[in-house]
Design a protein around this motif. Structure first.
Motif, PDB file in Angstrom:
ATOM      1  N   TYR A 235       0.815  -1.208   0.000  1.00 16.39           N
ATOM      2  CA  TYR A 235       0.000   0.000   0.000  1.00 16.39           C
ATOM      3  C   TYR A 235       0.853   1.265   0.000  1.00 16.39           C
TER       4      TYR A 235
ATOM      5  N   ALA B 274      -8.187   0.210  -3.277  1.00 17.52           N
ATOM      6  CA  ALA B 274      -6.841   0.296  -2.701  1.00 17.52           C
ATOM      7  C   ALA B 274      -6.112  -1.041  -2.807  1.00 17.52           C
ATOM      8  N   ASP B 275      -6.834  -2.143  -2.573  1.00 18.83           N
ATOM      9  CA  ASP B 275      -6.235  -3.480  -2.691  1.00 18.83           C
ATOM     10  C   ASP B 275      -5.737  -3.725  -4.114  1.00 18.83           C
TER      11      ASP B 275
ATOM     12  N   TYR C 199     -13.876   1.733  -1.498  1.00 24.47           N
ATOM     13  CA  TYR C 199     -12.540   2.290  -1.669  1.00 24.47           C
ATOM     14  C   TYR C 199     -11.465   1.302  -1.239  1.00 24.47           C
ATOM     15  N   ARG C 200     -11.791   0.467  -0.248  1.00 24.57           N
ATOM     16  CA  ARG C 200     -10.823  -0.517   0.225  1.00 24.57           C
ATOM     17  C   ARG C 200     -10.463  -1.507  -0.887  1.00 24.57           C
ATOM     18  N   HIS C 201     -11.473  -1.921  -1.672  1.00 28.45           N
ATOM     19  CA  HIS C 201     -11.219  -2.832  -2.789  1.00 28.45           C
ATOM     20  C   HIS C 201     -10.337  -2.153  -3.835  1.00 28.45           C
TER      21      HIS C 201
END
Length: 449
Positions: A120, A149-150, A145-147
């Motif tokens: 990250y 970012a992943d 947003y987490r997906h």
């Protein structure tokens, strides 16, 4: 093949019997590259002399004699290759521009396949804003947003692994299998269901690799380890399907010599096909290869007095049971057709109807109202390979559907009246991509971005 046959003192017709033993598999990669270089260079030379070629052909000179005349006039041209290419009915397909999302897809899937750990901090420091904007534009707003970012963290970590030599290659089939697994896990995450991400392997090769998997790999710093790794399981079936269809249309022999010339011509057009050697090695013989696409119809004997059973998609049963099943299926399709027709009729301007089979990787269709009626689309083998869902390209072609192109990767039928669009699409789903059950169809209204 002529070169191989001459080197080993055998006829081309006898070559398939001993091909796999006399041809070293390690030589296939260089042979593939050599044929491609020669075919592309010759295609460029012929294009430069296009006007002269047309005049010579119009004057009655056989196209097989034209390369000799061009060379006699001082043109530097590969005569043998030119003879092959002048037998083509058309020139190279238009090349669709590469997209940033294609590169991101290849890096993401490569990272998934090789087990790269997302980084990250690296993504935050190195990922370009253009790449972030590209993915945000491509993905649905509902994607967390987490997906996102992943995905970005894995892409940047994979790019670093390639730069350091930790990852050096990725087979075409490895990409296809991993991309499909990821799609099953993530679901449909793009705004446009007809433009899925990760990008399907056939579409990525055609667009980002300009028709060749090696070019796609080279563009991100990876290498092709061997010739066969550029091909997928479906490539063998698809090549034979297109080859036999063109032979039937042009009344050409379906022998291995004709196939070898056809592969060479396709290479010049920017379409990679399994070579004759690879096709025989894959199936065991040329006869076995042709048997997969043109099986002989055989009827089994039945004993007198026994009920006649039929092997049908629904299972085994008597003729009476089969008749009941067909009547029930006809009614199910009639009900669905009426409902889809109502949905198409009610479509507002700027929208489309997306029709999807309930399974994850399954046929889908789309109806888009336009000024002269409805544009109908059916997913092609680019979206879903034929080995996963069988595809009858012959039926689609014979019934007015336009084959996929660089501009549109689906089968297309334009200007269909609204009152007929539902029937046209559902029949194409039944006959073009099958087996499909009417009760498993789902549809929803979408809007163009």
């Amino acid at each position: 093949m002529r070169t191989i046959a001459a080197a080993h003192g055998v006829k081309i017709s006898d070559l398939p019997k001993s091909m796999t033993s006399i041809v070293d598999q390690a030589d296939e990669l260089e042979r593939f590259r050599s044929v491609r270089r020669r075919s592309v260079a010759t295609a460029i030379a012929l294009l430069a002399q296009e006007e002269l070629v047309d005049r010579l052909s119009a004057s009655g000179i056989a196209r097989t004699d034209i390369p000799t005349i061009l060379k006699a006039l001082g043109n530097q041209i590969d005569t043998e290759m030119a003879i092959e290419l002048l037998g083509l009915p058309s020139g190279p397909l238009p090349v669709e521009p590469r997209r940033a999302a294609d590169k991101l897809s290849l890096l993401f899937v490569a990272g998934k396949h090789h087990g790269v750990e997302p980084d990250y901090q690296l993504a935050l420091g190195k990922m370009s804003l253009d790449a972030v904007a590209e993915l945000r534009h491509l993905l649905r707003p509902e994607v967390p947003y987490r997906h996102l970012a992943d995905i970005l963290a894995l892409i940047e970590a994979t790019a670093r692994a390639i730069r350091t030599g930790s990852i050096t290659t990725l087979d075409y089939q490895e990409y296809e299998d991993t991309a499909r697994r990821v799609t099953r896990e993530l679901g449909m995450i793009t705004r446009d269901p007809a433009a899925p991400w990760p990008v399907p392997a056939p579409r990525l090769r055609a667009r980002y690799g300009r028709g060749f998997w090696e070019d796609a790999l080279t563009a991100v710093g990876l290498a092709l380890p061997s010739a066969e790794t550029r091909l997928g399981r479906d490539d063998y079936f698809q090549a034979l399907d297109v080859f036999t269809e063109e032979c039937l249309g042009g009344d050409s022999p379906m022998d291995i010599g004709t196939y070898d010339r056809w592969v060479t011509a396709n290479s010049a057009m920017g379409t990679d096909r399994p070579s004759a050697v690879e096709m025989v090695r894959h199936h065991g013989s040329w006869e076995a290869a042709m048997g997969t696409i043109l099986p002989s119809d055989q009827l089994e004997d039945t004993q007198l007095g026994e009920p006649t059973y039929i092997d049908y998609d629904s299972g085994w049963g008597t003729l009476e049971e089969l008749a009941e099943w067909e009547a029930r299926e006809f009614e199910e399709w009639r009900v669905v057709e009426n409902l889809v027709a109502e949905a198409i009729e009610a479509l507002p301007s700027g929208s489309f109807l997306h029709i999807q089979y309930s399974h994850t990787a399954a046929p889908y269709a789309r109806a888009t109202p336009v000024s002269n009626g409805v544009t109908c689309e059916i997913v092609s083998d680019v979206g879903i390979p034929s080995h996963e869902w069988r595809m009858s390209t012959h039926w689609l072609s014979d019934n007015g559907w336009s084959a996929p192109s660089a501009e549109n990767t689906n089968w297309l039928k334009e200007g269909v009246p609204r009152t007929e669009a539902a029937a046209q699409i559902l029949l194409a789903i039944q006959r073009g991509r099958h087996p499909v059950e009417a009760t498993e169809l789902r549809w929803n209204v979408g809007t163009h971005p």
